[in-house]
Write a protein that holds these residues in place. Structure first.
Motif, short mmCIF file in Angstrom:
data_model
loop_
_atom_site.label_atom_id
_atom_site.label_comp_id
_atom_site.label_asym_id
_atom_site.label_seq_id
_atom_site.Cartn_x
_atom_site.Cartn_y
_atom_site.Cartn_z
N LYS A 1 -25.02 -8.52 23.64
CA LYS A 1 -25.39 -7.74 22.45
C LYS A 1 -25.74 -8.64 21.28
O LYS A 1 -26.61 -8.31 20.46
N LEU A 2 -25.09 -9.79 21.18
CA LEU A 2 -25.45 -10.76 20.15
C LEU A 2 -26.87 -11.27 20.34
O LEU A 2 -27.63 -11.42 19.38
N GLN A 3 -27.22 -11.55 21.57
CA GLN A 3 -28.58 -12.00 21.87
C GLN A 3 -29.61 -10.94 21.49
O GLN A 3 -30.68 -11.26 20.97
N GLU A 4 -29.28 -9.68 21.75
CA GLU A 4 -30.20 -8.59 21.38
C GLU A 4 -30.36 -8.52 19.87
O GLU A 4 -31.47 -8.29 19.37
N HIS A 5 -29.28 -8.73 19.12
CA HIS A 5 -29.37 -8.73 17.65
C HIS A 5 -30.25 -9.87 17.17
O HIS A 5 -30.98 -9.73 16.18
N SER A 6 -30.17 -11.02 17.85
CA SER A 6 -30.93 -12.19 17.40
C SER A 6 -32.44 -12.01 17.59
O SER A 6 -33.24 -12.72 16.98
N GLN A 7 -32.81 -11.03 18.41
CA GLN A 7 -34.23 -10.78 18.67
C GLN A 7 -34.87 -9.88 17.61
O GLN A 7 -36.07 -9.64 17.65
N GLY A 8 -34.05 -9.40 16.68
CA GLY A 8 -34.60 -8.59 15.60
C GLY A 8 -33.72 -7.39 15.32
O GLY A 8 -32.94 -6.95 16.18
N PRO A 9 -33.80 -6.85 14.12
CA PRO A 9 -32.97 -5.70 13.75
C PRO A 9 -33.36 -4.46 14.56
O PRO A 9 -34.52 -4.25 14.89
N GLY A 10 -32.38 -3.67 14.86
CA GLY A 10 -32.61 -2.42 15.59
C GLY A 10 -31.55 -1.41 15.19
O GLY A 10 -30.82 -1.61 14.21
N ASN A 11 -31.47 -0.35 15.92
CA ASN A 11 -30.43 0.65 15.64
C ASN A 11 -29.05 0.06 15.92
O ASN A 11 -28.84 -0.65 16.91
N ILE A 12 -28.12 0.37 15.04
CA ILE A 12 -26.74 -0.12 15.23
C ILE A 12 -26.01 0.80 16.21
O ILE A 12 -26.04 2.02 16.08
N THR A 13 -25.36 0.17 17.18
CA THR A 13 -24.50 0.90 18.11
C THR A 13 -23.10 0.32 18.02
O THR A 13 -22.91 -0.90 18.18
N HIS A 14 -22.12 1.16 17.73
CA HIS A 14 -20.73 0.74 17.73
C HIS A 14 -20.17 0.87 19.15
O HIS A 14 -20.61 1.73 19.92
N TYR A 15 -19.17 0.04 19.46
CA TYR A 15 -18.64 0.02 20.82
C TYR A 15 -17.15 0.31 20.81
O TYR A 15 -16.39 -0.25 20.00
#
Length: 385
Positions: A190-204
């Motif tokens: 999930k950190l890698q996905e965040h590093s690729q650009g902002p998107g919708n926030i999903t809490h876990y």
């Protein structure tokens, strides 16, 4: 002559008690042997194969569920239908051992619940399905992510449910250790996905698969804005933290902090508690990481009120188990009943039958409070799972 007669009588009198008591002594020995043989059978009978209703704890106490049989006399403090801008995903670790669901034939250990019969693997699958069902009732917009061994052979055909294979060691003896590793691996992705650009926030929300979510949990992320990680606590000196419910805010910073925190827990687990790797090691490691922090005041665990603490740079929100991780068979909550604001019921250990029976009851009469009365009245009995 008299001496011989006296001697004979003396021998008879000394021997008479032995002759009289010998049959009784043999009977006692035989009874003891029989009771020793029957003892394991008694132990096997400690668990029931049907629900056993008792008195519901907490009757007459304020802010507790009041029941008459399986009918609720009051309403819970529900936060359902609360909208939240961000998404929430439930994450659990689940695997199937040694055989596929389709090929298992173990009728000798079948369990009958309602109109259904389950073998050992099917029981595990039934618990997983009920776990998902409760989430989809309480929080229908949430998704469920199942972290699993790539070698596991099972499938689920449900909306918003996703299998997420993670390579690892999923043996029974190492499953709790693997669970933390799987959480860390998932957060890294999930950190890698965040590093690729902002998107919708999903809490876990990371949970055991033997829980029932009975109310919306979105308010945790809305009402508490400054945490990275959530842990649930109870007033238990040796094991104050339960690992069956861990939440992580979906921002990049929170995911990073949560990952670093869990890596520290994994390090302590591997170095100090491997003798408890099958059970409890993760909870002991959690407690060690939290309580060893110099500024932490462990006396706060004695009061069931939320609080936030910085633990090594991670902002941890502590929520009381009595609301967010309520367990029928243990903990102080069982003696004081069920709080009206209960959000999560955790069917630990021998309560898996109760979890399935509760879902069947809810399907026939979808009143959440009545189902909670069923759980409360049944919760202190051991069943056959």
């Amino acid at each position: 002559m008299k001496m011989k007669i006296c001697s004979g009588w003396r021998r008879f009198l000394f021997g008479f008690p032995l002759i009289f008591f010998l049959p009784h002594l043999l009977s006692v020995l035989e009874l003891h042997q029989n009771s020793s043989v029957q003892e394991p059978q008694k132990k096997l009978q400690n668990k029931f194969d049907h629900l056993v209703l008792g008195s519901a704890a907490g009757q007459g106490l304020p802010n507790r569920l009041q029941c008459q049989g399986t009918k609720s006399l009051n309403k819970t403090h529900s936060s359902r239908n609360v909208s939240l801008v961000e998404d929430i995903a439930f994450v659990t670790v689940f695997t199937i051992y040694n055989s596929s669901v389709r090929n298992v034939d173990d009728r000798s250990s079948n369990t009958v619940i309602g109109d259904s019969s389950y073998n050992k693997v099917q029981r595990s699958m039934a618990v997983l399905n009920v776990f998902i069902n409760f989430i989809q009732v309480a929080m229908p917009q949430s998704s469920v992510i199942i972290l699993t061994d790539p070698a596991s052979d099972f499938s689920l055909h449900k909306n918003r449910v996703f299998l997420y294979p993670i390579q690892g060691e999923y043996s029974r003896d190492k499953l709790m250790l693997q669970r933390i590793r799987s959480y860390i691996s998932f957060l890294e992705t999930k950190l890698q996905e965040h590093s690729q650009g902002p998107g919708n926030i999903t809490h876990y929300i990371f949970t055991d698969s033997d829980i029932a979510v009975v109310d919306d949990l979105g308010h945790i992320f809305r009402d508490h804005q400054n945490f990275h990680l959530v842990l649930t606590f109870r007033n238990n000196k040796a094991q104050p933290l339960n690992s069956g419910f861990i939440a992580v805010r979906g921002t990049a910073d929170a995911i990073l902090r949560a990952k670093l925190f869990l890596q520290e827990v994994l390090k302590i687990y591997s170095s100090k508690y491997m003798n408890a790797s099958r059970m409890l090691g993760d909870q002991l490691a959690l407690a060690w990481v939290v309580k060893s922090h110099p500024s932490f005041d462990a006396s706060r665990f004695s009061k069931a009120r939320p609080f936030t603490e910085d633990i090594g740079g991670t902002s941890v929100l502590f929520l009381p188990c009595v609301t967010y991780n309520w367990t029928p068979p243990e903990g102080a909550g069982q003696f004081h009943g069920m709080p009206l604001d209960v959000k999560v019921v955790h069917f630990k250990g021998s309560r898996k039958r109760l979890m399935l029976e509760s879902w069947n009851f809810y399907k026939s009469s979808p009143i959440i409070e009545d189902m909670l009365c069923l759980i409360l009245a049944s919760g202190r009995t051991k069943y056959d799972f």
